[in-house]
Scaffold this motif. Structure first.
Motif, PDB file in Angstrom:
ATOM      1  N   ASN A 190      48.288  30.932  43.671  1.00  0.00           N
ATOM      2  CA  ASN A 190      48.595  32.126  43.333  1.00  0.00           C
ATOM      3  C   ASN A 190      47.779  32.848  42.107  1.00  0.00           C
ATOM      4  O   ASN A 190      48.508  33.944  41.328  1.00  0.00           O
ATOM      5  CB  ASN A 190      50.124  32.162  43.027  1.00  0.00           C
ATOM      6  CG  ASN A 190      50.465  31.335  41.662  1.00  0.00           C
ATOM      7  OD1 ASN A 190      49.695  30.659  40.980  1.00  0.00           O
ATOM      8  ND2 ASN A 190      51.660  31.322  41.095  1.00  0.00           N
ATOM      9  N   PRO A 192      45.877  35.451  40.572  1.00  0.00           N
ATOM     10  CA  PRO A 192      45.355  36.704  40.954  1.00  0.00           C
ATOM     11  C   PRO A 192      43.854  36.999  41.223  1.00  0.00           C
ATOM     12  O   PRO A 192      43.115  36.229  40.391  1.00  0.00           O
ATOM     13  CB  PRO A 192      45.755  37.747  40.115  1.00  0.00           C
ATOM     14  CG  PRO A 192      47.047  37.002  39.447  1.00  0.00           C
ATOM     15  CD  PRO A 192      46.781  35.487  39.346  1.00  0.00           C
ATOM     16  N   ILE A 193      43.351  37.435  42.106  1.00  0.00           N
ATOM     17  CA  ILE A 193      41.826  37.556  42.165  1.00  0.00           C
ATOM     18  C   ILE A 193      41.678  39.110  42.610  1.00  0.00           C
ATOM     19  O   ILE A 193      42.226  39.900  43.449  1.00  0.00           O
ATOM     20  CB  ILE A 193      41.090  36.771  43.207  1.00  0.00           C
ATOM     21  CG1 ILE A 193      39.560  36.984  43.392  1.00  0.00           C
ATOM     22  CG2 ILE A 193      41.779  37.037  44.747  1.00  0.00           C
ATOM     23  CD1 ILE A 193      39.060  36.117  44.092  1.00  0.00           C
ATOM     24  N   ASN A 194      40.732  39.780  41.984  1.00  0.00           N
ATOM     25  CA  ASN A 194      40.319  41.206  42.315  1.00  0.00           C
ATOM     26  C   ASN A 194      38.891  41.407  41.704  1.00  0.00           C
ATOM     27  O   ASN A 194      38.401  41.375  40.649  1.00  0.00           O
ATOM     28  CB  ASN A 194      41.405  41.995  41.547  1.00  0.00           C
ATOM     29  CG  ASN A 194      41.218  43.586  41.743  1.00  0.00           C
ATOM     30  OD1 ASN A 194      40.299  43.990  42.416  1.00  0.00           O
ATOM     31  ND2 ASN A 194      42.071  44.296  41.278  1.00  0.00           N
ATOM     32  N   GLN A 199      40.138  42.321  47.364  1.00  0.00           N
ATOM     33  CA  GLN A 199      41.260  42.953  46.608  1.00  0.00           C
ATOM     34  C   GLN A 199      42.400  41.944  45.968  1.00  0.00           C
ATOM     35  O   GLN A 199      43.006  42.082  44.785  1.00  0.00           O
ATOM     36  CB  GLN A 199      41.774  43.794  47.526  1.00  0.00           C
ATOM     37  CG  GLN A 199      43.212  44.756  46.833  1.00  0.00           C
ATOM     38  CD  GLN A 199      43.580  45.522  47.984  1.00  0.00           C
ATOM     39  OE1 GLN A 199      42.998  46.161  48.981  1.00  0.00           O
ATOM     40  NE2 GLN A 199      44.689  46.471  47.662  1.00  0.00           N
ATOM     41  N   ASP A 200      42.734  41.080  46.947  1.00  0.00           N
ATOM     42  CA  ASP A 200      43.686  39.928  46.427  1.00  0.00           C
ATOM     43  C   ASP A 200      43.492  38.535  47.125  1.00  0.00           C
ATOM     44  O   ASP A 200      42.578  38.609  47.885  1.00  0.00           O
ATOM     45  CB  ASP A 200      45.150  40.629  46.785  1.00  0.00           C
ATOM     46  CG  ASP A 200      45.166  40.858  48.106  1.00  0.00           C
ATOM     47  OD1 ASP A 200      44.590  40.559  48.830  1.00  0.00           O
ATOM     48  OD2 ASP A 200      45.991  41.908  48.305  1.00  0.00           O
ATOM     49  N   ASN A 201      44.572  37.794  46.988  1.00  0.00           N
ATOM     50  CA  ASN A 201      44.386  36.389  47.623  1.00  0.00           C
ATOM     51  C   ASN A 201      44.403  36.374  49.307  1.00  0.00           C
ATOM     52  O   ASN A 201      44.090  35.652  49.952  1.00  0.00           O
ATOM     53  CB  ASN A 201      45.655  35.367  47.152  1.00  0.00           C
ATOM     54  CG  ASN A 201      45.140  34.859  45.747  1.00  0.00           C
ATOM     55  OD1 ASN A 201      43.829  34.650  45.711  1.00  0.00           O
ATOM     56  ND2 ASN A 201      46.011  34.753  44.956  1.00  0.00           N
ATOM     57  N   GLU A 234      48.668  33.096  49.299  1.00  0.00           N
ATOM     58  CA  GLU A 234      49.459  32.113  48.533  1.00  0.00           C
ATOM     59  C   GLU A 234      50.683  31.849  48.735  1.00  0.00           C
ATOM     60  O   GLU A 234      51.372  31.183  48.306  1.00  0.00           O
ATOM     61  CB  GLU A 234      49.324  32.829  47.167  1.00  0.00           C
ATOM     62  CG  GLU A 234      50.349  33.919  46.963  1.00  0.00           C
ATOM     63  CD  GLU A 234      49.923  34.852  45.841  1.00  0.00           C
ATOM     64  OE1 GLU A 234      50.904  34.674  44.996  1.00  0.00           O
ATOM     65  OE2 GLU A 234      48.848  35.472  45.824  1.00  0.00           O
TER      66      GLU A 234
END
Length: 277
Positions: A190, A192-194, A199-201, A234
């Motif tokens: 979980n 976050p990635i950006n 853009q997200d997981n 996630e």
């Protein structure tokens, strides 16, 4: 002389009068006896007539009951015949259902046997002794769970060389089972990635799945019609994301080897048709 005749005449009249009274008394007694007998006979006759009427009424009642019993018997016979026919139809229907259930159970048993055999062959092929690779059965589906560190670098979706070696072993198994499909699921923790690409997981999990699918297709010749790419992000964790170890467990890729659903139901349908012949 005249006196003698008169005397005799009077004597004869007297005797005659006494005889008539006695006869009358006898007749009156006889008449009374006959009258008593008549009264007794009349009484018995009336009694017999009353009993006759009662018997006639009783006979009529019995005839009416007999008619009712005959009607009831006929109705019961009809209902029993219909009930027997319905029961026979029900039993036949139950037998057919039992046969269908048995056929279905046989089909499922064969499917489970194939699944277990597939698990064994996959374990031998990929090397199940590696703690970062798990081969198991979940709800009748064989899946291979590969830890994130064996396939990708952190936050990336390009497949490593070590991963290609593992995927080659999986591809050999999949190619050997042309009636099976292969679904690749990407899972993340979980964190976050950006970035400009992800853009997200969700994005990360999907792109990791599509990267593996492309290798199976392009490098190992798996028919793309048999491949499915899916990203779970996630949202299906194995453990809580509160520790580093938990997050590491959750970052994984699952490769599911499963029979084609349409072919499986076609097999069941053929079984059903076969048992009806």
């Amino acid at each position: 002389m005249k006196r003698t005749i008169l005397t005799l005449t009077l004597a004869a009249l007297t005797l005659t009068s006494c005889g008539s009274k006695k006869k009358i008394a006898e007749l009156e007694a006889k008449n009374k006896e006959i009258q008593d007998m008549l009264n007794s006979a009349t009484l018995k006759l009336n009694t017999c007539l009353a009993e006759k009427d009662q018997m006639a009424s009783r006979i009529q009642d019995l005839k009416s009951r007999e008619t009712d019993l005959i009607n009831t018997r006929d109705q019961i016979t009809t209902l029993s015949s219909q009930g027997a026919q319905n029961l026979e139809k029900t039993l036949e229907s139950l037998k057919e259902k039992d046969l269908k259930i048995n056929r279905l159970q046989d089909a499922l048993t064969r499917k489970d046997s194939v699944t277990l055999a597939l698990v064994s062959s996959i374990k031998r092929a990929v090397g199940v002794n590696d703690p970062d690779i798990e081969v198991n059965v979940e709800k009748g589906v064989v899946y291979i769970s590969i830890a994130d560190k064996l396939l990708f670098k952190s936050g990336r979706y390009e497949v490593t060389d070590r991963a290609k070696e593992i995927l080659g072993k999986v591809a050999a198994i999949v190619k050997d089972k042309p009636d099976f499909e292969c679904m690749v699921e990407g899972h993340t923790d979980n964190v976050p990635i950006n970035n400009p690409v992800l853009q997200d997981n969700w994005d990360l999990s999907v792109k990791r799945a599509t990267s593996i699918v492309r290798i199976l297709q392009q490098d190992y010749g798996i028919d793309p019609k048999r491949l499915v790419a899916a990203g779970r992000g996630e949202y299906v964790p194995l453990e809580a994301n509160t520790t580093a170890e938990g997050r590491a467990r959750n970052r994984r890729t699952r490769i599911l080897v499963l029979p084609k659903i349409d072919q499986f139901y076609d097999m069941i349908e053929k079984e059903m048709k076969g048992q009806s012949k």
